[in-house]
Design a protein around this motif. Structure first.
Motif, short mmCIF file in Angstrom:
data_model
loop_
_atom_site.label_atom_id
_atom_site.label_comp_id
_atom_site.label_asym_id
_atom_site.label_seq_id
_atom_site.Cartn_x
_atom_site.Cartn_y
_atom_site.Cartn_z
N GLY A 24 0.84 -1.18 0.00
CA GLY A 24 0.00 0.00 0.00
C GLY A 24 0.88 1.23 0.00
O GLY A 24 1.98 1.22 0.57
N ALA A 25 0.40 2.30 -0.64
CA ALA A 25 1.22 3.51 -0.76
C ALA A 25 1.53 4.15 0.58
O ALA A 25 2.67 4.56 0.83
CB ALA A 25 0.50 4.52 -1.68
N TYR A 26 0.54 4.25 1.45
CA TYR A 26 0.76 4.94 2.71
C TYR A 26 1.74 4.18 3.62
O TYR A 26 2.68 4.79 4.13
CB TYR A 26 -0.56 5.21 3.42
N PRO A 27 1.56 2.87 3.84
CA PRO A 27 2.57 2.17 4.65
C PRO A 27 3.93 2.11 3.98
O PRO A 27 4.96 2.16 4.66
CB PRO A 27 1.96 0.77 4.85
N ALA A 28 3.96 2.00 2.64
CA ALA A 28 5.24 1.95 1.95
C ALA A 28 6.00 3.26 2.10
O ALA A 28 7.21 3.27 2.38
CB ALA A 28 5.03 1.63 0.48
N CYS A 29 5.31 4.39 1.93
CA CYS A 29 5.96 5.69 2.08
C CYS A 29 6.44 5.90 3.52
O CYS A 29 7.53 6.45 3.75
CB CYS A 29 5.02 6.81 1.67
N ALA A 30 5.65 5.46 4.48
CA ALA A 30 6.06 5.57 5.88
C ALA A 30 7.30 4.74 6.15
O ALA A 30 8.22 5.17 6.86
CB ALA A 30 4.92 5.15 6.80
N ALA A 31 7.34 3.53 5.59
CA ALA A 31 8.49 2.65 5.79
C ALA A 31 9.74 3.21 5.14
O ALA A 31 10.84 3.16 5.71
CB ALA A 31 8.18 1.26 5.24
N LEU A 32 9.60 3.76 3.93
CA LEU A 32 10.74 4.36 3.25
C LEU A 32 11.24 5.58 4.01
O LEU A 32 12.46 5.79 4.13
CB LEU A 32 10.35 4.75 1.82
N ARG A 33 10.33 6.35 4.55
CA ARG A 33 10.73 7.52 5.36
C ARG A 33 11.51 7.08 6.58
O ARG A 33 12.49 7.72 6.98
CB ARG A 33 9.49 8.30 5.77
N ALA A 34 11.11 5.95 7.17
CA ALA A 34 11.78 5.44 8.38
C ALA A 34 13.06 4.68 8.06
O ALA A 34 13.79 4.30 8.98
CB ALA A 34 10.82 4.55 9.15
#
Length: 365
Positions: A24-34
Protein backbone atom coordinates in the motif's frame (compact mmCIF):
# COMPACT_ATOMS: atom_id res chain seq x y z
CA UNK A 1 3.56 30.34 -7.65
CA UNK A 2 2.75 28.63 -10.93
CA UNK A 3 2.39 31.99 -12.67
CA UNK A 4 2.77 31.95 -16.39
CA UNK A 5 3.18 28.18 -16.38
CA UNK A 6 -0.12 27.48 -14.69
CA UNK A 7 -1.43 25.80 -17.83
CA UNK A 8 1.27 23.14 -17.49
CA UNK A 9 0.45 22.20 -13.91
CA UNK A 10 -1.94 19.33 -13.21
CA UNK A 11 -3.12 18.09 -9.81
CA UNK A 12 -1.87 14.74 -8.57
CA UNK A 13 -4.80 13.33 -6.62
CA UNK A 14 -3.97 9.75 -5.70
CA UNK A 15 -1.20 7.19 -5.28
CA UNK A 16 -1.03 3.40 -5.08
CA UNK A 17 2.00 1.20 -4.41
CA UNK A 18 3.13 -2.34 -3.68
CA UNK A 19 6.68 -2.72 -2.37
CA UNK A 20 8.70 -5.08 -0.23
CA UNK A 21 8.42 -2.68 2.74
CA UNK A 22 4.70 -1.98 2.48
CA UNK A 23 1.65 -3.34 0.69
CA UNK A 24 0.00 0.00 0.00
CA UNK A 25 1.22 3.51 -0.76
CA UNK A 26 0.76 4.94 2.71
CA UNK A 27 2.57 2.17 4.65
CA UNK A 28 5.24 1.95 1.95
CA UNK A 29 5.96 5.69 2.08
CA UNK A 30 6.06 5.57 5.88
CA UNK A 31 8.49 2.65 5.79
CA UNK A 32 10.74 4.36 3.25
CA UNK A 33 10.73 7.52 5.36
CA UNK A 34 11.78 5.44 8.38
CA UNK A 35 14.53 3.70 6.40
CA UNK A 36 13.09 0.22 6.82
CA UNK A 37 14.93 -2.36 4.71
CA UNK A 38 13.59 -5.74 3.57
CA UNK A 39 16.50 -7.37 1.80
CA UNK A 40 16.94 -11.11 2.14
CA UNK A 41 18.90 -13.98 0.67
CA UNK A 42 16.95 -15.22 -2.32
CA UNK A 43 15.63 -18.76 -1.99
CA UNK A 44 16.29 -21.63 -4.38
CA UNK A 45 13.29 -20.86 -6.60
CA UNK A 46 14.70 -17.39 -7.26
CA UNK A 47 18.29 -18.36 -8.02
CA UNK A 48 19.45 -17.18 -11.41
CA UNK A 49 18.69 -19.68 -14.17
CA UNK A 50 21.84 -20.86 -15.91
CA UNK A 51 23.95 -20.33 -12.77
CA UNK A 52 23.10 -23.40 -10.64
CA UNK A 53 26.59 -23.56 -9.14
CA UNK A 54 26.63 -19.97 -7.97
CA UNK A 55 28.00 -20.18 -4.42
CA UNK A 56 27.79 -16.71 -2.82
CA UNK A 57 24.24 -15.89 -1.69
CA UNK A 58 22.23 -13.59 -3.93
CA UNK A 59 20.49 -10.87 -1.97
CA UNK A 60 17.29 -9.23 -3.17
CA UNK A 61 14.14 -7.48 -2.05
CA UNK A 62 11.15 -9.61 -3.15
CA UNK A 63 7.62 -8.89 -1.99
CA UNK A 64 7.29 -11.78 0.43
CA UNK A 65 3.66 -12.57 1.08
CA UNK A 66 2.42 -10.99 -2.14
CA UNK A 67 4.26 -12.55 -5.08
CA UNK A 68 5.08 -15.93 -3.51
CA UNK A 69 4.04 -18.67 -5.91
CA UNK A 70 3.50 -16.29 -8.83
CA UNK A 71 5.74 -16.42 -11.89
CA UNK A 72 5.95 -14.65 -15.23
CA UNK A 73 2.87 -12.78 -16.33
CA UNK A 74 0.94 -13.89 -13.25
CA UNK A 75 3.50 -12.23 -10.96
CA UNK A 76 3.34 -8.97 -12.91
CA UNK A 77 -0.45 -9.01 -12.94
CA UNK A 78 -0.62 -9.56 -9.19
CA UNK A 79 1.66 -6.58 -8.56
CA UNK A 80 -0.12 -4.27 -10.99
CA UNK A 81 -3.65 -5.16 -9.87
CA UNK A 82 -2.94 -4.75 -6.15
CA UNK A 83 -1.33 -1.34 -6.71
CA UNK A 84 -4.28 -0.23 -8.84
CA UNK A 85 -6.69 -1.32 -6.12
CA UNK A 86 -4.69 0.67 -3.58
CA UNK A 87 -4.84 3.72 -5.85
CA UNK A 88 -8.61 3.40 -6.25
CA UNK A 89 -9.11 3.34 -2.48
CA UNK A 90 -6.74 6.24 -1.78
CA UNK A 91 -8.09 8.41 -4.61
CA UNK A 92 -11.75 7.51 -3.97
CA UNK A 93 -11.98 6.30 -7.55
CA UNK A 94 -14.70 3.83 -8.56
CA UNK A 95 -14.22 0.99 -11.00
CA UNK A 96 -16.39 2.79 -13.55
CA UNK A 97 -14.24 5.92 -13.21
CA UNK A 98 -11.06 3.87 -13.65
CA UNK A 99 -12.50 2.42 -16.88
CA UNK A 100 -12.98 5.98 -18.12
CA UNK A 101 -9.35 6.88 -17.43
CA UNK A 102 -6.27 6.48 -19.56
CA UNK A 103 -3.84 3.91 -18.09
CA UNK A 104 -0.18 4.54 -18.96
CA UNK A 105 2.02 1.68 -17.76
CA UNK A 106 5.83 1.59 -17.78
CA UNK A 107 7.60 -1.75 -18.25
CA UNK A 108 11.22 -2.88 -18.62
CA UNK A 109 12.69 -2.91 -22.09
CA UNK A 110 13.29 -6.11 -24.00
CA UNK A 111 12.15 -9.71 -23.38
CA UNK A 112 8.39 -10.28 -23.48
CA UNK A 113 7.59 -6.77 -22.26
CA UNK A 114 8.14 -5.34 -25.75
CA UNK A 115 5.83 -7.82 -27.48
CA UNK A 116 2.42 -6.46 -28.58
CA UNK A 117 0.94 -9.92 -28.06
CA UNK A 118 2.17 -10.02 -24.48
CA UNK A 119 0.89 -6.49 -23.94
CA UNK A 120 -2.54 -7.68 -25.01
CA UNK A 121 -2.34 -10.65 -22.65
CA UNK A 122 -1.21 -8.43 -19.79
CA UNK A 123 -4.00 -5.91 -20.36
CA UNK A 124 -6.55 -8.73 -20.57
CA UNK A 125 -5.42 -10.22 -17.27
CA UNK A 126 -5.44 -6.87 -15.47
CA UNK A 127 -9.01 -6.24 -16.65
CA UNK A 128 -10.10 -9.75 -15.69
CA UNK A 129 -8.55 -9.69 -12.22
CA UNK A 130 -10.11 -6.29 -11.50
CA UNK A 131 -13.40 -7.43 -13.07
CA UNK A 132 -13.42 -4.29 -15.20
CA UNK A 133 -13.73 -5.48 -18.84
CA UNK A 134 -13.69 -1.95 -20.20
CA UNK A 135 -10.23 -1.38 -18.77
CA UNK A 136 -8.46 -3.55 -21.32
CA UNK A 137 -8.72 -0.99 -24.11
CA UNK A 138 -7.58 1.85 -21.82
CA UNK A 139 -4.09 0.49 -21.10
CA UNK A 140 -1.10 1.71 -23.06
CA UNK A 141 2.37 0.25 -22.41
CA UNK A 142 5.77 1.94 -22.37
CA UNK A 143 8.49 -0.77 -22.31
CA UNK A 144 11.42 1.62 -21.76
CA UNK A 145 12.77 0.87 -18.29
CA UNK A 146 13.41 3.13 -15.30
CA UNK A 147 12.26 6.40 -16.90
CA UNK A 148 9.30 4.92 -18.80
CA UNK A 149 6.69 6.30 -16.37
CA UNK A 150 8.05 9.82 -16.92
CA UNK A 151 7.73 9.49 -20.69
CA UNK A 152 4.22 8.12 -20.17
CA UNK A 153 3.48 11.06 -17.86
CA UNK A 154 4.54 13.60 -20.47
CA UNK A 155 2.18 12.06 -23.01
CA UNK A 156 -0.68 11.73 -20.51
CA UNK A 157 -0.43 15.38 -19.47
CA UNK A 158 -0.40 16.45 -23.12
CA UNK A 159 -3.64 14.54 -23.69
CA UNK A 160 -5.21 16.18 -20.62
CA UNK A 161 -4.28 19.64 -21.89
CA UNK A 162 -5.66 18.77 -25.33
CA UNK A 163 -8.97 17.75 -23.76
CA UNK A 164 -8.65 14.13 -24.89
CA UNK A 165 -8.59 12.90 -21.28
CA UNK A 166 -9.93 14.26 -18.00
CA UNK A 167 -7.78 11.96 -15.89
CA UNK A 168 -4.91 9.53 -16.34
CA UNK A 169 -3.29 6.83 -14.24
CA UNK A 170 0.47 6.59 -14.75
CA UNK A 171 2.65 3.88 -13.29
CA UNK A 172 5.21 1.15 -13.63
CA UNK A 173 5.67 -2.48 -12.68
CA UNK A 174 8.83 -4.56 -12.67
CA UNK A 175 10.54 -7.52 -11.01
CA UNK A 176 14.30 -7.95 -11.05
CA UNK A 177 14.15 -11.02 -8.82
CA UNK A 178 12.72 -13.46 -11.36
CA UNK A 179 15.14 -16.04 -12.71
CA UNK A 180 15.57 -14.63 -16.20
CA UNK A 181 16.29 -11.10 -15.00
CA UNK A 182 18.67 -12.33 -12.30
CA UNK A 183 20.61 -14.41 -14.81
CA UNK A 184 20.99 -11.42 -17.14
CA UNK A 185 22.12 -9.11 -14.33
CA UNK A 186 24.52 -11.69 -12.96
CA UNK A 187 26.05 -12.41 -16.35
CA UNK A 188 26.49 -8.69 -16.91
CA UNK A 189 28.28 -8.28 -13.57
CA UNK A 190 25.68 -5.82 -12.29
CA UNK A 191 24.50 -7.52 -9.09
CA UNK A 192 25.94 -6.53 -5.74
CA UNK A 193 27.93 -9.50 -4.43
CA UNK A 194 31.04 -10.10 -2.34
CA UNK A 195 33.06 -9.80 -5.55
CA UNK A 196 31.16 -6.73 -6.83
CA UNK A 197 30.43 -4.29 -3.97
CA UNK A 198 29.20 -1.50 -6.29
CA UNK A 199 26.44 -3.49 -7.95
CA UNK A 200 22.68 -3.28 -7.54
CA UNK A 201 20.36 -5.25 -5.28
CA UNK A 202 17.38 -6.54 -7.29
CA UNK A 203 13.88 -5.68 -6.11
CA UNK A 204 10.33 -5.68 -7.39
CA UNK A 205 7.45 -3.26 -7.06
CA UNK A 206 4.49 -1.60 -8.70
CA UNK A 207 3.32 1.98 -8.33
CA UNK A 208 0.66 4.24 -9.85
CA UNK A 209 -0.42 7.85 -9.44
CA UNK A 210 -3.51 9.71 -10.64
CA UNK A 211 -3.46 13.06 -12.43
CA UNK A 212 -6.55 15.00 -13.51
CA UNK A 213 -7.52 18.20 -15.20
CA UNK A 214 -7.85 20.95 -12.56
CA UNK A 215 -11.53 21.42 -13.38
CA UNK A 216 -12.29 17.72 -13.01
CA UNK A 217 -10.41 17.49 -9.71
CA UNK A 218 -12.40 20.44 -8.33
CA UNK A 219 -15.67 18.99 -9.55
CA UNK A 220 -15.20 15.74 -7.67
CA UNK A 221 -13.63 17.52 -4.68
CA UNK A 222 -10.46 15.45 -4.90
CA UNK A 223 -7.63 15.99 -2.43
CA UNK A 224 -4.64 17.44 -4.26
CA UNK A 225 -1.45 15.84 -2.95
CA UNK A 226 0.82 17.97 -5.12
CA UNK A 227 0.89 19.95 -8.36
CA UNK A 228 2.79 18.24 -11.13
CA UNK A 229 4.75 20.32 -13.64
CA UNK A 230 7.20 20.21 -16.52
CA UNK A 231 7.60 16.52 -17.32
CA UNK A 232 10.48 16.29 -19.80
CA UNK A 233 12.50 13.53 -21.47
CA UNK A 234 15.87 13.30 -23.21
CA UNK A 235 18.28 10.60 -24.41
CA UNK A 236 21.71 9.48 -23.22
CA UNK A 237 23.87 7.71 -25.85
CA UNK A 238 26.28 6.11 -23.35
CA UNK A 239 24.76 2.92 -21.91
CA UNK A 240 25.87 0.90 -18.86
CA UNK A 241 26.65 -2.02 -21.17
CA UNK A 242 29.28 0.08 -22.97
CA UNK A 243 31.41 0.16 -19.81
CA UNK A 244 32.21 3.78 -20.68
CA UNK A 245 31.86 6.60 -18.12
CA UNK A 246 28.69 8.61 -18.49
CA UNK A 247 29.06 12.40 -18.65
CA UNK A 248 25.44 13.00 -17.65
CA UNK A 249 24.46 14.99 -20.74
CA UNK A 250 21.17 13.21 -21.33
CA UNK A 251 20.01 13.42 -17.72
CA UNK A 252 21.24 17.01 -17.58
CA UNK A 253 19.15 17.91 -20.62
CA UNK A 254 16.01 16.43 -19.07
CA UNK A 255 16.55 18.11 -15.69
CA UNK A 256 17.46 21.47 -17.25
CA UNK A 257 14.36 21.34 -19.44
CA UNK A 258 12.18 20.71 -16.39
CA UNK A 259 13.69 23.57 -14.39
CA UNK A 260 13.55 25.94 -17.35
CA UNK A 261 9.87 25.10 -17.73
CA UNK A 262 9.07 26.38 -14.23
CA UNK A 263 8.12 29.99 -13.51
CA UNK A 264 10.71 30.16 -10.70
CA UNK A 265 13.19 27.79 -12.41
CA UNK A 266 12.96 25.53 -9.37
CA UNK A 267 14.97 27.92 -7.22
CA UNK A 268 13.30 26.76 -4.00
CA UNK A 269 13.85 23.05 -4.61
CA UNK A 270 14.79 21.32 -1.37
CA UNK A 271 14.51 17.65 -2.31
CA UNK A 272 15.56 15.50 -5.26
CA UNK A 273 14.35 11.90 -5.64
CA UNK A 274 16.10 9.67 -8.15
CA UNK A 275 16.86 6.06 -9.03
CA UNK A 276 20.46 5.75 -7.83
CA UNK A 277 20.92 2.04 -7.12
CA UNK A 278 24.53 1.41 -6.07
CA UNK A 279 25.99 1.12 -9.57
CA UNK A 280 28.99 3.29 -10.41
CA UNK A 281 27.50 4.29 -13.76
CA UNK A 282 24.50 6.00 -12.18
CA UNK A 283 26.59 7.67 -9.50
CA UNK A 284 28.93 9.11 -12.13
CA UNK A 285 26.01 10.28 -14.23
CA UNK A 286 24.29 12.10 -11.36
CA UNK A 287 27.51 13.66 -10.07
CA UNK A 288 28.31 15.08 -13.50
CA UNK A 289 24.77 16.27 -14.11
CA UNK A 290 24.39 18.10 -10.79
CA UNK A 291 26.83 21.02 -11.21
CA UNK A 292 25.73 21.54 -14.80
CA UNK A 293 21.95 21.50 -14.30
CA UNK A 294 21.28 22.32 -10.64
CA UNK A 295 23.22 25.58 -10.36
CA UNK A 296 20.00 27.62 -10.28
CA UNK A 297 18.84 26.06 -7.03
CA UNK A 298 19.16 28.68 -4.32
CA UNK A 299 19.18 26.50 -1.22
CA UNK A 300 20.71 23.26 -0.04
CA UNK A 301 18.83 20.16 -1.15
CA UNK A 302 18.55 16.60 0.07
CA UNK A 303 18.77 13.48 -2.09
CA UNK A 304 16.51 10.46 -1.65
CA UNK A 305 16.85 7.16 -3.50
CA UNK A 306 14.32 4.48 -2.49
CA UNK A 307 16.57 1.68 -3.79
CA UNK A 308 18.43 1.99 -0.47
CA UNK A 309 15.46 0.23 1.16
CA UNK A 310 13.74 -1.79 -1.57
CA UNK A 311 16.50 -2.44 -4.09
CA UNK A 312 16.39 -1.53 -7.77
CA UNK A 313 12.76 -1.69 -8.88
CA UNK A 314 13.39 -1.08 -12.56
CA UNK A 315 10.45 0.31 -14.51
CA UNK A 316 8.53 0.93 -11.27
CA UNK A 317 11.23 3.20 -9.82
CA UNK A 318 10.18 6.53 -11.40
CA UNK A 319 6.54 6.04 -10.40
CA UNK A 320 7.68 5.19 -6.88
CA UNK A 321 9.71 8.40 -6.74
CA UNK A 322 6.68 10.44 -7.81
CA UNK A 323 4.46 8.75 -5.20
CA UNK A 324 7.05 9.21 -2.45
CA UNK A 325 7.53 12.88 -3.35
CA UNK A 326 3.80 13.61 -3.49
CA UNK A 327 3.18 11.93 -0.14
CA UNK A 328 6.10 13.78 1.46
CA UNK A 329 4.75 17.11 0.24
CA UNK A 330 1.19 16.33 1.32
CA UNK A 331 2.28 15.27 4.82
CA UNK A 332 4.82 18.07 5.21
CA UNK A 333 7.92 15.99 5.93
CA UNK A 334 9.51 16.89 2.60
CA UNK A 335 10.52 20.13 4.38
CA UNK A 336 10.29 21.98 1.09
CA UNK A 337 7.65 23.17 -1.36
CA UNK A 338 9.43 21.80 -4.42
CA UNK A 339 10.57 18.27 -5.30
CA UNK A 340 12.51 17.31 -8.41
CA UNK A 341 12.17 13.72 -9.67
CA UNK A 342 14.50 12.22 -12.28
CA UNK A 343 15.22 8.75 -13.66
CA UNK A 344 17.55 7.00 -16.09
CA UNK A 345 16.76 3.93 -18.20
CA UNK A 346 19.55 1.51 -19.11
CA UNK A 347 18.59 1.89 -22.76
CA UNK A 348 19.12 5.67 -22.82
CA UNK A 349 15.78 7.27 -21.97
CA UNK A 350 16.08 10.04 -19.38
CA UNK A 351 13.18 11.68 -17.61
CA UNK A 352 12.52 14.51 -15.17
CA UNK A 353 9.48 16.23 -13.63
CA UNK A 354 8.58 18.58 -10.79
CA UNK A 355 6.22 18.34 -7.83
CA UNK A 356 5.03 21.47 -6.06
CA UNK A 357 3.29 21.56 -2.70
CA UNK A 358 -0.47 22.07 -2.56
CA UNK A 359 -0.46 22.64 1.22
CA UNK A 360 -0.31 26.45 1.01
CA UNK A 361 -3.29 26.52 -1.31
CA UNK A 362 -5.20 24.24 1.09
CA UNK A 363 -4.46 26.59 3.97
CA UNK A 364 -5.60 29.67 1.99
CA UNK A 365 -8.85 27.99 0.94
Amino acid sequence: MRGEHQEEAVPLTGIGMMTSVGFGAYPACAALRAGIVRMVELDASQKAAGHPDWKPPLVGSPMKGLTDGYFGLGRWTRMAVDALRDLMVNARLSGAELEQSGIFLGLPAGTWSSSPERHQQFATRIAQWLQLPGLQSCIRFYPEGHASALKALQEAVAQIHQGRLTRAVIGGVDSLVDQERLASLLTGGRLKTDENPVGLIPGEASAFFLVESPRHARRRKAEVLAWLEAARIAHEPVSPASKQPCNGLGLGQAVSATLTGLADHGAATGLIICDLNGELYRAEEFSKMAPRSLHRLQQSWRLWHPADCIGDTGAASAAISVCVGARALARGYARTDGVLVCASSDEGLRGSMYLRSARKEAVRS
